[in-house]
Design a protein around this motif. Structure first.
Motif, PDB file in Angstrom:
ATOM      1  N   SER A  87      12.993  20.788  -3.252  1.00 23.57           N
ATOM      2  CA  SER A  87      12.589  21.058  -1.865  1.00 23.57           C
ATOM      3  C   SER A  87      13.635  20.553  -0.870  1.00 23.57           C
ATOM      4  CB  SER A  87      11.240  20.385  -1.578  1.00 23.57           C
ATOM      5  OG  SER A  87      11.390  18.974  -1.585  1.00 23.57           O
ATOM      6  N   VAL A  88      14.631  19.827  -1.382  1.00 24.06           N
ATOM      7  CA  VAL A  88      15.631  19.216  -0.497  1.00 24.06           C
ATOM      8  C   VAL A  88      16.991  19.890  -0.695  1.00 24.06           C
ATOM      9  CG1 VAL A  88      16.881  17.062   0.021  1.00 24.06           C
ATOM     10  CG2 VAL A  88      14.443  16.985  -0.554  1.00 24.06           C
ATOM     11  N   SER A  89      17.654  20.177   0.430  1.00 20.08           N
ATOM     12  CA  SER A  89      19.055  20.630   0.339  1.00 20.08           C
ATOM     13  C   SER A  89      19.950  19.414   0.523  1.00 20.08           C
ATOM     14  CB  SER A  89      19.367  21.658   1.438  1.00 20.08           C
ATOM     15  OG  SER A  89      18.782  22.886   1.131  1.00 20.08           O
ATOM     16  N   THR A 206      25.647  15.777  11.942  1.00 19.45           N
ATOM     17  CA  THR A 206      24.885  16.364  13.052  1.00 19.45           C
ATOM     18  C   THR A 206      24.825  17.885  12.923  1.00 19.45           C
ATOM     19  OG1 THR A 206      25.770  14.559  14.401  1.00 19.45           O
ATOM     20  CG2 THR A 206      24.672  16.342  15.569  1.00 19.45           C
ATOM     21  N   VAL A 207      25.973  18.479  12.602  1.00 21.60           N
ATOM     22  CA  VAL A 207      26.018  19.937  12.453  1.00 21.60           C
ATOM     23  C   VAL A 207      25.096  20.373  11.308  1.00 21.60           C
ATOM     24  CG1 VAL A 207      27.513  21.851  11.724  1.00 21.60           C
ATOM     25  CG2 VAL A 207      28.338  20.210  13.425  1.00 21.60           C
ATOM     26  N   ALA A 208      25.129  19.608  10.201  1.00 24.27           N
ATOM     27  CA  ALA A 208      24.311  19.975   9.032  1.00 24.27           C
ATOM     28  C   ALA A 208      22.827  19.970   9.367  1.00 24.27           C
ATOM     29  CB  ALA A 208      24.591  19.005   7.890  1.00 24.27           C
ATOM     30  N   LYS A 209      22.410  19.040  10.224  1.00 25.72           N
ATOM     31  CA  LYS A 209      20.968  18.920  10.496  1.00 25.72           C
ATOM     32  C   LYS A 209      20.543  19.662  11.763  1.00 25.72           C
ATOM     33  CE  LYS A 209      20.108  14.755   7.847  1.00 25.72           C
ATOM     34  NZ  LYS A 209      19.468  13.450   7.769  1.00 25.72           N
ATOM     35  N   THR A 210      21.486  20.382  12.374  1.00 27.34           N
ATOM     36  CA  THR A 210      21.110  21.230  13.522  1.00 27.34           C
ATOM     37  C   THR A 210      21.414  22.685  13.153  1.00 27.34           C
ATOM     38  OG1 THR A 210      23.282  20.718  14.488  1.00 27.34           O
ATOM     39  CG2 THR A 210      21.398  19.455  15.297  1.00 27.34           C
ATOM     40  N   TRP A 216      20.750  26.900   5.783  1.00 30.41           N
ATOM     41  CA  TRP A 216      20.030  26.634   4.525  1.00 30.41           C
ATOM     42  C   TRP A 216      18.529  26.920   4.626  1.00 30.41           C
ATOM     43  CZ3 TRP A 216      23.649  22.462   5.878  1.00 30.41           C
ATOM     44  CH2 TRP A 216      24.885  22.643   5.263  1.00 30.41           C
ATOM     45  N   ASN A 217      18.156  27.359   5.818  1.00 31.31           N
ATOM     46  CA  ASN A 217      16.763  27.763   6.042  1.00 31.31           C
ATOM     47  C   ASN A 217      15.772  26.655   5.680  1.00 31.31           C
ATOM     48  OD1 ASN A 217      15.008  29.643   7.018  1.00 31.31           O
ATOM     49  ND2 ASN A 217      14.620  30.576   4.995  1.00 31.31           N
ATOM     50  N   GLN A 222      14.344  18.072   5.611  1.00 29.53           N
ATOM     51  CA  GLN A 222      14.550  18.398   4.192  1.00 29.53           C
ATOM     52  C   GLN A 222      16.030  18.638   3.876  1.00 29.53           C
ATOM     53  OE1 GLN A 222      10.863  21.082   4.297  1.00 29.53           O
ATOM     54  NE2 GLN A 222      11.289  20.820   2.115  1.00 29.53           N
ATOM     55  N   ILE A 223      16.862  18.247   4.794  1.00 27.38           N
ATOM     56  CA  ILE A 223      18.313  18.297   4.526  1.00 27.38           C
ATOM     57  C   ILE A 223      18.785  16.852   4.368  1.00 27.38           C
ATOM     58  CG2 ILE A 223      20.576  18.868   5.497  1.00 27.38           C
ATOM     59  CD1 ILE A 223      19.223  21.270   6.874  1.00 27.38           C
TER      60      ILE A 223
END
Lengths: 425, 219
Positions: A87-89, A206-210, A216-217, A222-223
């Motif tokens: 469930s986690v990326s 920051t970019v990954a979680k925004t 990654w939908n 969950q990231i």
């Protein structure tokens, strides 16, 4: 670890680096590399680390001949657990210096560039890839633009576009977490000189979680972002409580109602990642090259050279040239800031197309802070510094020789001429 | 040669060198043991290390001086300790007759020996090689632990430790036998001479082949 650490904010990791008393011979090798004199214990006695002075740079760790210095933070099992949770990326943010070092851990020749194999191994382990070179490009655009803003403010009195205060010159780079902690704990008067740009790791998180939530939908909660760095101090940086920009942004966008999360959840050093691969039975040397088809793996040469001393400066000069003159630099190599000299300096004269005038910028590049930073800092504090932009990296030669890199028994971090330093005191 | 005569076994240069060895190696051995076990306070360990380093410098100077000022003695010493024969095996088979003498109060036949017996030759080899390794590794560990390859410094640490342990153990035996062979002890510490009769018994080959009466010495 000290019972009461006084120079840490709540949530930060104190005592990241420690000394195993049973293995320490009191030889003082570590003291030669420490930029702040954080190593305690007299010559001959068991050494320790003053947590409040320690920058977590890990230079003592990679330089101790007797393996007496170790890291207290280990997130390898936590990352593996998240990789197994479908469930986690899990997003691996790979720093530029990791790809030329991790091959050593798998029997490859020192200095082998293994970007494709690294991508392949990470994919096999279950990581999503966000190349930190991509974020380094973001950093340099921010840092380069900030330099131009500060220079125009100093020369032409230009105000900032949004009315916020503009920092003084010289502008100091801010991507080395050990250097930033040095400024904060040793010479806080210099804080306004530090670039306000976050380091590539923190921008990437920051970019990954925004933006990454769309890629990654998945919701940001969950990231799970993993900095993969050549640096032990990056673990400290990721733990800083102010780095929750993604959470703050998502909350403002009404996309977040849960508890706060950090921009970067955990950091693995190059050594840690090699250990993770070995635990997961992945042999990087035997992996096929892989090229992810994702924007986050696109980057310029500017981001790539961040890992070397002078790399940030060279990248900043390229950016400043393009922004000030409105033209692309014909020859992107800026050699005066390359090499292993302790302090390198250069001047560049650029035509500011906006004002139609030539602007000369004096640059300095400092690495191996233990030996080279003091006079530079003293000059800035005294208002006598001739420079407008100073790049500082704590480790000798830069991140490429960071405290989290594979330990090469055939070398040392000493970049000066071999000279004896007979310990006595 | 008269039976009450003394013969010169340890010339002045050797005795001087031995004094310097006593003054430097004994403190090195004691401080070395302390540095390994680290039983003292920070300040005391620091002082211990300073004594260790200073004694190491003294040892190096003593060895270098002896090497250059008494080169002939060094060559002779090396030649003697490395001249191995079947007699050495036989000597080790009965351990020079010392255990029998000390424990059983019994005298057993011992092969004839040169100036040094087989045990002393082995000790000499260890002192020569181990001492050189100790000095070399000690200087590297003291002056260059930061600037040499990490693995090499680590190896030097192991070499220093092993050579130190071996020589310290040998030192204990050497001190015991040195005092037990009291005439030789007096010769090394005082006048350099041992009784002719004792030399003829303990180092018969040396007396027969190398020792000449002063009256026959034309020099």
């Amino acid at each position: 670890m000290n019972a009461v650490a006084k120079t840490y904010q709540k949530g930060e990791i104190p005592g990241l680096i420690a000394i195993r008393a049973s293995a320490c011979k009191g030889c003082d090798a570590c003291q030669r590399y420490c930029p702040t004199g954080a190593i305690t214990g007299s010559f001959g006695a068991t050494h320790g680390i003053d947590v409040d002075l320690c920058l977590s740079c890990g230079q003592c760790l990679i330089s101790c001949p007797f393996d007496a210095v170790y890291e207290t933070d280990d997130a390898v099992d936590q990352v593996i657990a998240n990789l197994r949770d479908k469930s986690v990326s899990v997003v691996g943010i790979i720093a530029p210096a990791v790809r030329v070092a991790i091959g050593e851990e798998f029997g490859m020749k020192t200095g082998s560039l293994v970007t494709g194999k690294l991508y392949g191994s990470m994919k096999k382990a279950g990581f999503e890839i966000l190349d930190n070179n991509f974020a380094a490009d973001l950093t340099i655009m921010e840092e380069g633009s900030e330099l131009i803003s500060r220079a125009r403010h100093a020369v032409f009195g230009e105000k900032s576009a949004h009315g916020e205060p503009i920092g003084p010159l010289p502008q100091l780079t801010s991507c080395c977490p050990a250097w930033v902690r040095y400024v904060e704990t040793q010479c806080p008067a210099l804080i306004p000189h530090l670039s306000s740009a976050k380091s590539p790791q923190q921008m990437a998180g920051t970019v990954a979680k925004t933006y990454g939530t769309k890629v990654w939908n998945k919701p940001a909660s969950q990231i799970f972002t993993v900095g993969i760095m050549p640096c032990t101090a990056k673990k400290f940086e990721a733990s800083r409580p102010e780095f929750t920009s993604a959470y703050e942004f998502n909350k403002k966008q009404n996309r977040e109602t849960g508890p706060a999360y950090p921009d970067v959840d955990v950091v693995l050093t190059t050594r840690d990642l090699a250990r993770l691969f070995k635990k997961m039975k992945i042999d990087l040397a035997k992996e096929a090259d892989y090229s992810p088809d994702i924007l986050f793996a696109e980057y310029s040469g500017a981001g790539t050279i961040f890992g070397n001393t002078g790399g940030v400066m060279e990248a900043a000069v390229r950016t400043a040239y393009a922004v000030l003159t409105g033209e692309e630099l014909a020859n992107v190599e800026f050699k005066p800031v390359r090499g292993l000299k302790g302090v390198k300096s250069a001047s560049v004269t650029l035509k500011d197309a906006k004002y139609g005038k030539d602007v000369t910028i004096n640059l300095a590049v400092v690495h191996d802070m233990a030996r080279n930073i003091k006079p530079i800092v003293d000059d800035v504090l005294a208002g006598k510094s001739p420079y407008h932009f100073i790049e500082v990296m704590n480790c000798p030669a830069g991140c490429i020789n960071g405290g989290g890199q594979p330990i090469d028994k055939s070398g040392s971090s000493w970049v000066e001429a071999i000279r004896p330093l007979f310990a006595w005191k | 040669m008269s039976h009450d005569k003394m013969i010169l076994k340890h010339p002045l240069s050797v005795r001087m060198f031995h004094y310097f060895l006593i003054l430097s190696f004994l403190p090195l051995a004691v401080t070395g043991v302390l540095l390994y076990f680290k039983p003292l306070s920070d300040a005391a360990m620091h002082l211990t290390m300073q004594i260790h380093a200073a004694a190491g410098v003294a040892l190096t100077i003593a060895c270098a001086s002896f090497f250059f000022l008494a080169y002939d003695r060094v060559v002779l010493f090396i030649k003697r300790v490395f001249s191995v024969s079947l007699a050495d095996l036989k000597w080790f088979a009965v351990l020079g007759g010392y255990p029998q003498k000390l424990i059983l109060r019994k005298k057993v036949p011992v092969p004839p020996m040169g100036k040094y017996n087989s045990g002393q030759k082995l000790f000499g080899i260890f002192v020569l090689i181990g001492g050189s390794l100790l000095i070399l590794s000690g200087w590297i560990l003291w002056g260059f632990p930061h600037a040499m390859p990490r693995g090499f410094v680590s190896l030097m640490g192991d070499v220093h430790l092993i050579a130190g342990i071996v020589l310290t153990l040998f030192l204990c035996v050497h001190l015991f036998l040195g005092v037990y062979m009291f005439d030789d002890f007096k010769a090394m510490i005082l006048h350099g001479k041992i009784p002719y009769e004792e030399a003829r018994e303990m180092s018969s080959l040396w007396v027969r082949k190398e020792v000449i009466p002063i009256s026959e010495n034309k020099c």
